[in-house]
Scaffold this active site. Structure first.
Site, PDB file in Angstrom:
ATOM      1  CD  GLU A 171      -5.086   1.624  -1.427  1.00  0.00           C
ATOM      2  OE1 GLU A 171      -5.077   2.516  -0.559  1.00  0.00           O
ATOM      3  OE2 GLU A 171      -5.304   1.847  -2.633  1.00  0.00           O
ATOM      4  CD  GLU A 180      -1.475   3.795  -4.519  1.00  0.00           C
ATOM      5  OE1 GLU A 180      -2.501   3.105  -4.443  1.00  0.00           O
ATOM      6  OE2 GLU A 180      -0.364   3.409  -4.094  1.00  0.00           O
TER       7      GLU A 180
END
Length: 722
Positions: free
Chosen positions: A155, A176
């Site tokens: 990210e 995740e």
């Protein structure tokens, strides 16, 4: 470049306050990932690039992660670079990682230590505020992905203006959802708006729920996550040259326009939702919340999307599913590497040659695995040349397949082929340091095999049995050296399943156990040390569980009701589908073994016996929508009672049986702790991380206390702190 929506100091005030606060009592201090800055003169006279290197001070075996201190360190670095960029001192900012690692994402200890939703939301808002600065600097930013980039590590690169990736990167992704989280540090907004919703959902949801599948560098480049890829040997040098060419206008970065048609996004979301439903049946919230956020990304502005991510991050951080997942992650990555109760590793004996008794499918799989991982000669034996040759043909076929897929080169393939040989003579084991049997599951046959083997091998040769349910102690009772026999129970398929149950009898000595554990490690398996007890751990629990489900079926509950009853658990497959995969005959045999040991708790299904006697492959057939039914042939064979249970009753009965069996196994000392039960169920039976294996789910649903009068784990272990 766009302008930040708020001053960095205000946006990260809560983050800084949290980082400055003393850690909770007993918490592990953060290993801070520093943001080290150095100036680099770009080639071609493009100017100076300020290069940030993320480095926690350890080598690649401890990847850099972002905890509170790491986020503040990156924010501090950007505080120094922003005015320099405005003043024209630097023309760009780059960010990369230490050797072999870009960044492995958020510090899971930080997440697991979160006690309030507001605290989790503050951390997420702070991460957004820090990361987005990379895309809102007065100069372009470059993410140079030199190694593993996971979760928040990917990210942070997505926030950059441009990205390059090393073609040697083997682990890149957003895992995740696998852990009960969602990519809420910008991922659900930035990735679909970079590569489109279909590809983004593949990366963050489908891959994550498919055994946490990773991208490599070339695949990330092909998807458009990176703009350029370079060989690892000169990755940074080439990346800097490429960045210079971009800044000087010599390279134009063209990205395909993202289709923002509502129908396109709706179709991608619906397809992925169907995949999640089939996988989890609604059992865990994280992937569903990720789908919601990706849906929002089509129309929302960055501020709105990031605010929604922070809310979801706080919600998931305080979910029981996440706490169970973090517990499971810790078991698989730490406990599995140091088996509880292991003797001194220094007692392990060297293994220079291996014998395999049998040449059937399981034996041939074992022969190939031992040859490939230990790189030692392996000889298989069987009753006749035809069986031996079939086993060797299987091994050679698998080696050829590895060569075709590029998993081994030609020299390695030739060496492996030469290492595996066959014989019909037990004397072929004379020089072996280890002999493992994989013959028919009958005690008298296995006893006979070991008597023959012991007559030809040396005194220190380790003997192993791959039995799934028989008594290892009884196998050894007629041996001259019972101390050298150990259970070494693999799961099928051998090459894929990571668990080995290492079974110690009262006679097995420390040197034998140490050797078995060392061999398991060389085979790249995770070992759990278990006491010799009927069916050990996984098969005992699965048999008790499936036995209750089959009982409901035999007593009259329709198969579609029974099969769907356990769907809310999100298990890899239903009990009847598992029966089909393993084979009714094998399950019927295990049922019989456990019934003989524990007749009050394990039953033998007459209906299953009829299926086996008829030679049928299973009980049910499934339609295109996954609904099971009985064929006329099967229905004519079976006999049913007239008791029909609801799905809830079926599920509750099966779970209560599991709670009872787990408590009995712990009281018997089959394993050291509940954590070993959970580790076995996760890596041996594929039970999901969001359940924590087994005992956390039995605790949080109250079933453990209802059945046994107490929890298996203390509050706060695999559950929210009280």
């Amino acid at each position: 470049m766009s302008t930040p929506t708020e001053q960095p100091s205000a946006a990260t005030a809560g983050l800084r306050a949290a980082a400055a606060a003393p850690p909770p009592a007993g918490a592990r201090p953060e290993i801070v990932t520093n943001a080290l800055v150095r100036d680099v003169d770009l080639p071609g006279g493009a100017g100076t690039l300020a290069l940030i290197t993320l480095d926690n001070g350890f080598d690649h075996t401890r990847p850099s992660t972002f905890g509170l201190g790491g986020l503040v360190a990156l924010d501090d670095a950007l505080d120094t670079l922003t005015p320099r960029a405005r003043a024209g001192e630097i023309v760009a900012v780059g960010i990369t990682g230490k050797p072999f690692v870009f960044c492995a994402g958020a510090d899971l200890t930080m997440i697991g230590g979160t006690r309030e939703a507001a605290e989790a939301a503050e951390v997420s808002r702070g991460a957004h505020a820090v990361f987005r600065r990379l895309g809102e600097l007065p100069v372009p930013s470059f993410g140079f992905i030199n190694g593993a980039a996971l979760g928040g590590g990917l990210e942070v690169a997505l926030h950059c203006t441009y990205r390059t990736v090393s073609t040697g990167v083997g682990a890149l992704g957003l895992p995740e959802c696998f852990l009960g989280l969602a990519p809420v540090w910008g991922g659900t907004y930035l990735l679909p708006n970079l590569i489109g919703p279909q590809a983004a959902l593949q990366v963050m949801v489908t891959n994550a729920l498919s055994n946490n599948k990773m991208l490599n560098g070339p695949k990330a480049l092909a998807l458009g996550i990176a703009d350029a890829g370079f060989h690892p040997a000169d990755f940074l040098e080439e990346s800097l040259s490429w960045a210079s060419a971009v800044l000087r206008g010599q390279v134009q970065v063209d990205r395909p326009e993202i289709d923002r048609d509502e129908a396109t996004w709706t179709a991608a979301l619906a397809e992925t939702r169907a995949f999640v439903d089939a996988k989890l049946h609604g059992a865990a919230p994280a992937p569903y919340r990720a789908l919601d956020l990706v849906g929002l990304a089509r129309t929302a502005d960055r501020d709105t999307a990031f605010a929604a991510e922070s809310e979801v991050g706080a919600e998931l951080a305080m979910s029981e599913e996440l706490r169970s997942s973090l517990y499971a992650f810790d078991l698989v990555n730490k406990r599995a590497k140091k088996p509880a109760g292991a003797p001194d590793a220094g007692l392990a004996r060297p293994i220079t040659s291996v014998g395999v008794v049998g040449a059937g499918l399981m034996a041939a799989q074992l022969a190939l695995l031992f040859a490939r991982r230990l790189q030692v000669p392996v000889v298989m034996t069987d009753l006749d040349e035809e069986r031996v040759n079939r086993g060797l043909e299987y091994v050679r076929g698998e080696i050829a397949a590895l060569l075709r897929r590029g998993r081994v080169d030609a020299d390695t393939a030739n060496r492996l082929t030469a290492l595996v040989t066959g014989s019909v003579e037990t004397a072929a084991f004379a020089g072996a340091d280890l002999v493992i049997e994989a013959v028919f599951e009958r005690l008298d046959i296995k006893q006979q095999v070991f008597a023959q083997v012991e007559a030809v091998v040396g005194d220190e040769c380790v003997l192993m049995t791959n039995t799934s349910s028989l008594s290892v102690t009884r196998m050894a009772e007629n041996l001259a050296h019972p101390e050298r026999l150990v259970g070494f129970h693999f799961f099928n398929p051998v090459a894929v399943m990571p668990l080995i149950e290492v079974v110690r009898t009262p006679a097995t000595d420390d040197a034998t156990v140490a050797t078995a554990l060392a061999v398991g490690k060389q085979l790249k398996k995770s070992c759990v040390l278990v006491k010799d007890a009927p069916a050990f751990v996984v098969n005992r629990l699965l048999t008790r569980f499936s036995g209750e489900v089959v009982r409901a079926f035999d007593e009259g509950t329709p198969i579609d009701v029974v099969d769907a009853a356990v769907a809310p658990l999100g298990l890899p497959m239903s009990p009847f589908l598992l029966m089909q995969l393993v084979g009714p005959a094998i399950l019927h045999h295990v049922d019989g073994s456990l019934n003989a040991a524990f007749p009050d708790r394990f039953r033998v299904s007459d209906n299953l016996g009829r299926i086996v006697e008829a030679g049928l492959p299973g009980v049910a057939s499934w339609d295109a929508d996954g609904r099971p039914s009985l064929s006329a042939e099967v229905a004519a064979l079976l006999q049913f009672g007239d008791t029909v249970r609801t799905p809830e009753q079926v599920r509750e009965g099966a779970l209560e049986a599991l709670a009872d069996e787990v408590r009995r196994m712990l009281d018997e000392g089959v394993v050291a702790e509940p954590q070993d039960i959970d580790l076995c169920m996760i890596i041996g039976a594929g039970w999901p991380f969001h359940l924590g294996g087994l005992t956390p789910y039995l605790d949080r649903t109250g079933i453990a206390e209802k059945v046994t009068g107490r929890r298996f784990l203390p509050p706060g272990v695999a559950s929210l702190p009280r």
